[in-house]
Design a protein around this motif. Structure first.
Motif, PDB file in Angstrom:
ATOM      1  N   TRP A 288     -17.674  35.356   5.755  1.00  0.00           N
ATOM      2  CA  TRP A 288     -18.752  35.061   4.813  1.00  0.00           C
ATOM      3  C   TRP A 288     -18.175  34.277   3.652  1.00  0.00           C
ATOM      4  O   TRP A 288     -16.973  34.342   3.372  1.00  0.00           O
ATOM      5  N   ASP A 289     -19.029  33.556   2.949  1.00  0.00           N
ATOM      6  CA  ASP A 289     -18.553  32.756   1.819  1.00  0.00           C
ATOM      7  C   ASP A 289     -18.663  33.499   0.498  1.00  0.00           C
ATOM      8  O   ASP A 289     -18.293  32.972  -0.542  1.00  0.00           O
ATOM      9  N   ASP A 290     -19.175  34.699   0.518  1.00  0.00           N
ATOM     10  CA  ASP A 290     -19.341  35.500  -0.691  1.00  0.00           C
ATOM     11  C   ASP A 290     -18.794  36.894  -0.446  1.00  0.00           C
ATOM     12  O   ASP A 290     -18.647  37.325   0.688  1.00  0.00           O
ATOM     13  N   TRP A 291     -18.597  37.577  -1.488  1.00  0.00           N
ATOM     14  CA  TRP A 291     -18.108  38.949  -1.389  1.00  0.00           C
ATOM     15  C   TRP A 291     -19.240  39.941  -1.392  1.00  0.00           C
ATOM     16  O   TRP A 291     -19.035  41.138  -1.267  1.00  0.00           O
ATOM     17  N   GLY A 292     -20.477  39.531  -1.566  1.00  0.00           N
ATOM     18  CA  GLY A 292     -21.637  40.392  -1.401  1.00  0.00           C
ATOM     19  C   GLY A 292     -22.049  41.194  -2.614  1.00  0.00           C
ATOM     20  O   GLY A 292     -22.995  41.957  -2.562  1.00  0.00           O
ATOM     21  N   GLY A 293     -21.359  41.033  -3.725  1.00  0.00           N
ATOM     22  CA  GLY A 293     -21.758  41.729  -4.929  1.00  0.00           C
ATOM     23  C   GLY A 293     -21.235  43.142  -5.044  1.00  0.00           C
ATOM     24  O   GLY A 293     -21.440  43.796  -6.055  1.00  0.00           O
ATOM     25  N   TRP A 294     -20.537  43.632  -4.030  1.00  0.00           N
ATOM     26  CA  TRP A 294     -19.989  44.976  -4.085  1.00  0.00           C
ATOM     27  C   TRP A 294     -18.696  44.961  -4.882  1.00  0.00           C
ATOM     28  O   TRP A 294     -17.908  44.032  -4.816  1.00  0.00           O
TER      29      TRP A 294
ATOM     30  N   VAL B 227      -9.608  46.210  -5.544  1.00  0.00           N
ATOM     31  CA  VAL B 227      -8.320  45.528  -5.466  1.00  0.00           C
ATOM     32  C   VAL B 227      -8.418  44.205  -6.222  1.00  0.00           C
ATOM     33  O   VAL B 227      -9.253  43.360  -5.900  1.00  0.00           O
ATOM     34  N   ASP B 228      -7.565  44.042  -7.230  1.00  0.00           N
ATOM     35  CA  ASP B 228      -7.531  42.776  -7.962  1.00  0.00           C
ATOM     36  C   ASP B 228      -7.033  41.673  -7.044  1.00  0.00           C
ATOM     37  O   ASP B 228      -6.037  41.854  -6.329  1.00  0.00           O
ATOM     38  N   PRO B 229      -7.695  40.519  -7.055  1.00  0.00           N
ATOM     39  CA  PRO B 229      -7.220  39.420  -6.209  1.00  0.00           C
ATOM     40  C   PRO B 229      -5.905  38.870  -6.736  1.00  0.00           C
ATOM     41  O   PRO B 229      -5.697  38.789  -7.945  1.00  0.00           O
ATOM     42  N   PRO B 230      -4.997  38.517  -5.835  1.00  0.00           N
ATOM     43  CA  PRO B 230      -3.734  37.929  -6.295  1.00  0.00           C
ATOM     44  C   PRO B 230      -3.987  36.539  -6.880  1.00  0.00           C
ATOM     45  O   PRO B 230      -4.966  35.885  -6.537  1.00  0.00           O
ATOM     46  N   ARG B 231      -3.112  36.102  -7.746  1.00  0.00           N
ATOM     47  CA  ARG B 231      -3.205  34.770  -8.341  1.00  0.00           C
ATOM     48  C   ARG B 231      -2.278  33.839  -7.563  1.00  0.00           C
ATOM     49  O   ARG B 231      -1.070  33.919  -7.697  1.00  0.00           O
ATOM     50  N   ILE B 232      -2.853  32.981  -6.752  1.00  0.00           N
ATOM     51  CA  ILE B 232      -2.059  32.000  -6.020  1.00  0.00           C
ATOM     52  C   ILE B 232      -2.005  30.705  -6.832  1.00  0.00           C
ATOM     53  O   ILE B 232      -0.965  30.109  -7.014  1.00  0.00           O
TER      54      ILE B 232
ATOM     55  N   ALA C  22      -5.060  28.161  -9.493  1.00  0.00           N
ATOM     56  CA  ALA C  22      -6.288  28.200 -10.293  1.00  0.00           C
ATOM     57  C   ALA C  22      -7.537  28.402  -9.441  1.00  0.00           C
ATOM     58  O   ALA C  22      -8.578  28.822  -9.945  1.00  0.00           O
ATOM     59  N   MET C  23      -7.451  28.142  -8.153  1.00  0.00           N
ATOM     60  CA  MET C  23      -8.613  28.236  -7.274  1.00  0.00           C
ATOM     61  C   MET C  23      -8.774  29.589  -6.592  1.00  0.00           C
ATOM     62  O   MET C  23      -9.760  29.827  -5.923  1.00  0.00           O
ATOM     63  N   GLY C  24      -7.810  30.468  -6.679  1.00  0.00           N
ATOM     64  CA  GLY C  24      -8.112  31.717  -6.010  1.00  0.00           C
ATOM     65  C   GLY C  24      -6.938  32.456  -5.458  1.00  0.00           C
ATOM     66  O   GLY C  24      -5.852  32.309  -5.953  1.00  0.00           O
ATOM     67  N   PRO C  25      -7.218  33.267  -4.476  1.00  0.00           N
ATOM     68  CA  PRO C  25      -8.325  33.212  -3.551  1.00  0.00           C
ATOM     69  C   PRO C  25      -9.597  33.919  -4.010  1.00  0.00           C
ATOM     70  O   PRO C  25     -10.645  33.746  -3.401  1.00  0.00           O
ATOM     71  N   GLY C  26      -9.561  34.744  -4.999  1.00  0.00           N
ATOM     72  CA  GLY C  26     -10.772  35.423  -5.439  1.00  0.00           C
ATOM     73  C   GLY C  26     -10.991  36.729  -4.705  1.00  0.00           C
ATOM     74  O   GLY C  26     -10.085  37.287  -4.099  1.00  0.00           O
ATOM     75  N   PHE C  27     -12.229  37.210  -4.741  1.00  0.00           N
ATOM     76  CA  PHE C  27     -12.562  38.492  -4.127  1.00  0.00           C
ATOM     77  C   PHE C  27     -12.361  38.458  -2.619  1.00  0.00           C
ATOM     78  O   PHE C  27     -12.520  37.426  -1.978  1.00  0.00           O
ATOM     79  N   ARG C  28     -12.061  39.630  -2.072  1.00  0.00           N
ATOM     80  CA  ARG C  28     -11.911  39.744  -0.624  1.00  0.00           C
ATOM     81  C   ARG C  28     -13.270  39.622   0.053  1.00  0.00           C
ATOM     82  O   ARG C  28     -14.290  40.063  -0.477  1.00  0.00           O
TER      83      ARG C  28
ATOM     84  N   ALA D 247      -8.637  31.859   3.189  1.00  0.00           N
ATOM     85  CA  ALA D 247      -9.399  30.882   3.979  1.00  0.00           C
ATOM     86  C   ALA D 247      -8.544  29.804   4.631  1.00  0.00           C
ATOM     87  O   ALA D 247      -8.903  29.289   5.695  1.00  0.00           O
ATOM     88  N   SER D 248      -7.419  29.450   4.052  1.00  0.00           N
ATOM     89  CA  SER D 248      -6.589  28.419   4.680  1.00  0.00           C
ATOM     90  C   SER D 248      -5.979  28.912   5.993  1.00  0.00           C
ATOM     91  O   SER D 248      -5.462  28.112   6.775  1.00  0.00           O
ATOM     92  N   GLY D 249      -6.066  30.213   6.263  1.00  0.00           N
ATOM     93  CA  GLY D 249      -5.603  30.742   7.543  1.00  0.00           C
ATOM     94  C   GLY D 249      -6.369  30.170   8.723  1.00  0.00           C
ATOM     95  O   GLY D 249      -5.813  30.007   9.812  1.00  0.00           O
ATOM     96  N   PHE D 250      -7.649  29.850   8.527  1.00  0.00           N
ATOM     97  CA  PHE D 250      -8.434  29.226   9.609  1.00  0.00           C
ATOM     98  C   PHE D 250      -7.842  27.861   9.948  1.00  0.00           C
ATOM     99  O   PHE D 250      -7.661  27.515  11.118  1.00  0.00           O
ATOM    100  N   ILE D 251      -7.550  27.085   8.919  1.00  0.00           N
ATOM    101  CA  ILE D 251      -6.964  25.757   9.126  1.00  0.00           C
ATOM    102  C   ILE D 251      -5.574  25.894   9.759  1.00  0.00           C
ATOM    103  O   ILE D 251      -5.230  25.165  10.691  1.00  0.00           O
TER     104      ILE D 251
END
Length: 158
Positions: free
Chosen positions: A50-56, A60-65, A67-73, A95-99
């Motif tokens: 999914w492209d969103d985390w769903g509001g839940w 777990v704090d997202p790691p800082r890779i 400025a772009m993210g990765p953001g929420f799981r 997401a870069s794992g797909f690529i």
């Protein structure tokens, strides 16, 4: 009639976004069933995300890779005859794992730093196992219905 790599994105009615309706899971199941019951099953990997985390709330704090993210799981389901059965990955993926998966499987170069450093979702697969037969997902929506229904609009743009 899909290419070797295909991104399938639902229109609004099937998007799972709030207010879009309730057909999202049936839409996904019908597409997975169409691929799973095809001759291509034994050489296929399907990634459902999914492209969103769903509001839940995510504890777990997202790691800082960068400025772009990765953001929420966000959830990821791996469907393949070579996916590890009942496996829950505890590795950090983004997401870069797909690529990276595509680059690895088609022996391509990398596009950048993020995909070059990705594990390409390798922990989710066991290529030495006997390919699992496809078990259809129960759904009231058939692949034929999806192919022949009228679109409710373009794919969701967020």
């Amino acid at each position: 009639e899909l290419a070797q790599v295909t991104w399938i994105v639902p229109d609004w009615a099937h998007s799972d976004h709030p207010g879009s309706g309730t057909e999202g899971p049936a839409w996904v199941a019908s597409i997975v069933n169409a691929i799973g019951t095809s001759p291509f099953w034994k050489s296929t990997a399907i990634f459902i995300s999914w492209d969103d985390w769903g509001g839940w709330y995510d504890h777990v704090d997202p790691p800082r890779i960068d400025a772009m993210g990765p953001g929420f799981r966000v959830p990821l389901l791996v469907v393949s005859p070579y996916a590890k059965h009942g496996y829950v990955s505890h590795h950090f993926h983004e997401a870069s794992g797909f690529i990276a998966f595509i680059e690895h499987n088609f022996d391509l170069g990398t596009l950048g730093v993020r995909d070059a450093g990705s594990a390409a979702l390798a922990d989710c697969f066991d290529y030495a196992q006997t390919p699992a037969p496809y078990k259809a997902v129960k759904t009231a929506v058939t692949p034929d219905q999806i192919l022949h229904e009228r679109s409710t609009g373009p794919p969701d743009d967020d």
